[in-house]
Motif scaffolding. Structure first.
Motif, mmCIF file in Angstrom:
data_model
loop_
_atom_site.group_PDB
_atom_site.id
_atom_site.type_symbol
_atom_site.label_atom_id
_atom_site.label_comp_id
_atom_site.label_asym_id
_atom_site.label_seq_id
_atom_site.Cartn_x
_atom_site.Cartn_y
_atom_site.Cartn_z
ATOM 1 N N LEU A 70 -1.821 4.490 5.921
ATOM 2 C CA LEU A 70 -2.230 3.501 4.912
ATOM 3 C C LEU A 70 -3.348 2.600 5.424
ATOM 4 N N ASN A 71 -3.931 2.963 6.548
ATOM 5 C CA ASN A 71 -5.027 2.191 7.143
ATOM 6 C C ASN A 71 -4.669 0.715 7.324
ATOM 7 N N ALA A 72 -3.428 0.462 7.721
ATOM 8 C CA ALA A 72 -2.970 -0.907 7.928
ATOM 9 C C ALA A 72 -2.997 -1.252 9.417
ATOM 10 N N ILE A 73 -2.948 -2.553 9.697
ATOM 11 C CA ILE A 73 -2.909 -3.005 11.082
ATOM 12 C C ILE A 73 -1.615 -2.534 11.730
ATOM 13 N N VAL A 75 -1.826 17.661 13.632
ATOM 14 C CA VAL A 75 -1.413 16.845 12.487
ATOM 15 C C VAL A 75 -2.412 16.992 11.349
ATOM 16 N N ILE A 76 -1.898 17.138 10.127
ATOM 17 C CA ILE A 76 -2.731 17.134 8.928
ATOM 18 C C ILE A 76 -2.692 15.713 8.385
ATOM 19 N N TRP A 77 -3.793 14.994 8.562
ATOM 20 C CA TRP A 77 -3.837 13.576 8.192
ATOM 21 C C TRP A 77 -4.260 13.397 6.742
ATOM 22 N N ILE A 78 -3.570 12.490 6.059
ATOM 23 C CA ILE A 78 -3.917 12.105 4.688
ATOM 24 C C ILE A 78 -4.173 10.604 4.713
ATOM 25 N N LYS A 79 -5.409 10.220 4.403
ATOM 26 C CA LYS A 79 -5.800 8.812 4.481
ATOM 27 C C LYS A 79 -6.544 8.400 3.209
ATOM 28 N N PRO A 80 -6.445 7.121 2.828
ATOM 29 C CA PRO A 80 -7.107 6.646 1.609
ATOM 30 C C PRO A 80 -8.619 6.813 1.673
ATOM 31 N N ARG A 96 0.829 -1.208 0.000
ATOM 32 C CA ARG A 96 0.000 0.000 0.000
ATOM 33 C C ARG A 96 0.866 1.262 0.000
ATOM 34 N N GLY A 97 2.138 1.083 0.276
ATOM 35 C CA GLY A 97 3.072 2.212 0.330
ATOM 36 C C GLY A 97 3.141 3.004 -0.957
ATOM 37 N N SER A 98 2.687 2.438 -2.072
ATOM 38 C CA SER A 98 2.679 3.184 -3.336
ATOM 39 C C SER A 98 1.816 4.438 -3.212
ATOM 40 N N TYR A 99 0.808 4.397 -2.367
ATOM 41 C CA TYR A 99 -0.074 5.547 -2.119
ATOM 42 C C TYR A 99 0.738 6.756 -1.654
ATOM 43 N N GLN A 100 1.808 6.490 -0.894
ATOM 44 C CA GLN A 100 2.578 7.580 -0.287
ATOM 45 C C GLN A 100 3.390 8.387 -1.294
ATOM 46 N N ILE A 101 3.861 7.758 -2.368
ATOM 47 C CA ILE A 101 4.609 8.537 -3.355
ATOM 48 C C ILE A 101 3.651 9.466 -4.117
ATOM 49 N N GLY A 102 2.420 9.022 -4.331
ATOM 50 C CA GLY A 102 1.421 9.898 -4.938
ATOM 51 C C GLY A 102 1.120 11.083 -4.038
ATOM 52 N N ALA A 103 0.994 10.798 -2.730
ATOM 53 C CA ALA A 103 0.734 11.862 -1.759
ATOM 54 C C ALA A 103 1.888 12.865 -1.732
ATOM 55 N N PHE A 104 3.115 12.352 -1.779
ATOM 56 C CA PHE A 104 4.279 13.239 -1.736
ATOM 57 C C PHE A 104 4.297 14.186 -2.926
#
Length: 346
Positions: free
Chosen positions: A203-206, A216-221, A15-23
């Protein structure tokens, strides 16, 4: 004084691929970071970004082959898999787990090829991560300046060390465990540095999420990102797009919830709804429980896109959707009738 701005990247496997898009959305918005920290896959992303290797990181995620990291049979990449091959692969996975787990060497090799420790240490961006150490695991929160030279890859592996891997001693001849079991989104590391502004990409992971009083400014899927061990490259690339879109929404540069729309001000929506029949407007407003023109139109447009199963990763222009409905020339229901009456230039 210059603001100290920090970025926190949580764990979550593929799911970490989401983070490069966010960046990239944050970068496009002119936000520059003084410090980037992460847990598990977030620690790898954080190291690459702190080293200013975002292009290389994007290319990695666009072409990642999960099967190689876990030494799985290439059939996992096939769209059509026979029951026999799938059964054989499941047996292989089960056997590896029963035989002390997967070998971590392929992951180490990939990380070594991607990350240049010297470049990271020369960077003006501080890097940090979280892991657990020892047979009775103790949390370890460490920044680059305190990491043993030439061991950064080991620290990242330590932060990513899930129980599915064979036990292997790292760094100082000790055992480590995935940092997500201690702090899956280590906001507290940036609070301790007195950051003025903190962005956190979850990433909404366990994993353990520690509450912090820091702002904090939260960014979530906005939708499910799939399995943490997903092998579907289409899904991985879509998650990059989703990270980008979701972040621009958080930054108020895109409209929408489930879908994404080019930003328009309130006056635009007030203008195109102005001449709607009052009775029709009343029905739609009652249905969606809002009289706000912008909220109302966007919710109706999202209904239409959802009912027509349109691509949730695309960025839409409201006018284009409205024009398309008008051209259909038929009223399917309340929402379609409403949109067909909106006034836009054809």
């Amino acid at each position: 004084m210059t603001k100290k701005i920090g970025l926190v990247l949580s764990g979550g496997g593929i799911r970490g691929s989401y983070q490069i898009g966010a960046f990239y959305a944050l970068k496009r918005s002119g936000i520059k970071f003084n410090v980037i920290v992460g847990t598990s896959i977030g620690s790898f992303n954080a190291a690459m970004l702190a080293a200013h290797e975002e292009r290389k990181l994007l290319k990695f995620w666009q072409n990642v082959n999960v099967s190689d990291f876990l030494e799985l049979d290439p059939i996992l990449k096939d769209k059509k898999v026979s029951l026999e091959k799938l059964t054989a692969t499941i047996k292989t996975i089960t056997s590896k787990l029963q035989n002390k787990g997967f070998n971590i060497s392929p992951l180490r090799t990939e990380l070594s090829n991607l990350l240049n420790e010297k470049k990271l240490r020369r960077s003006n961006v501080l890097f940090g991560l979280v892991t657990l150490k020892g047979s009775n695991p103790e949390p370890v929160k460490v920044f680059l300046k305190d990491m043993v030279p030439n061991k950064v890859i080991d620290y990242i592996l330590a932060s990513c060390y899930l129980p599915i891997f064979k036990q292997e001693k790292l760094i100082d001849d000790d055992y480590y465990l995935d940092g997500g079991f201690s702090s899956n989104c280590p906001v507290e590391m940036l609070k301790d540095l007195s950051c003025d502004e903190i962005y956190a990409v979850s990433l909404n992971a366990i994993g353990v999420i520690k509450h912090s009083k820091a702002k904090v400014i939260w960014i979530k899927p906005s939708v499910d990102l799939g399995s943490i061990l997903a092998t579907d490259q289409v899904l991985i690339n879509n998650n990059i797009k989703l990270g980008y879109n979701d972040t621009l929404k958080v930054l108020n540069k895109l409209d929408g919830r489930e879908y994404s729309f080019v930003k328009k001000n309130k006056s635009y929506y007030a203008r195109i709804i102005k001449n709607i029949d009052p009775e029709l407007l009343k029905k739609v407003a009652l249905h969606y429980k809002t009289k706000n023109p912008k909220k109302l139109i966007i919710r109706v447009l999202e209904y239409i896109l959802r009912s027509e199963k349109k691509d949730i990763y695309h960025i839409y222009k409201p006018r284009d959707i409205i024009k398309s409905i008008k051209k259909q020339g038929m009223n399917k229901n309340l929402q379609y009738t409403f949109v067909s009456k909106l006034k836009v230039r054809m």
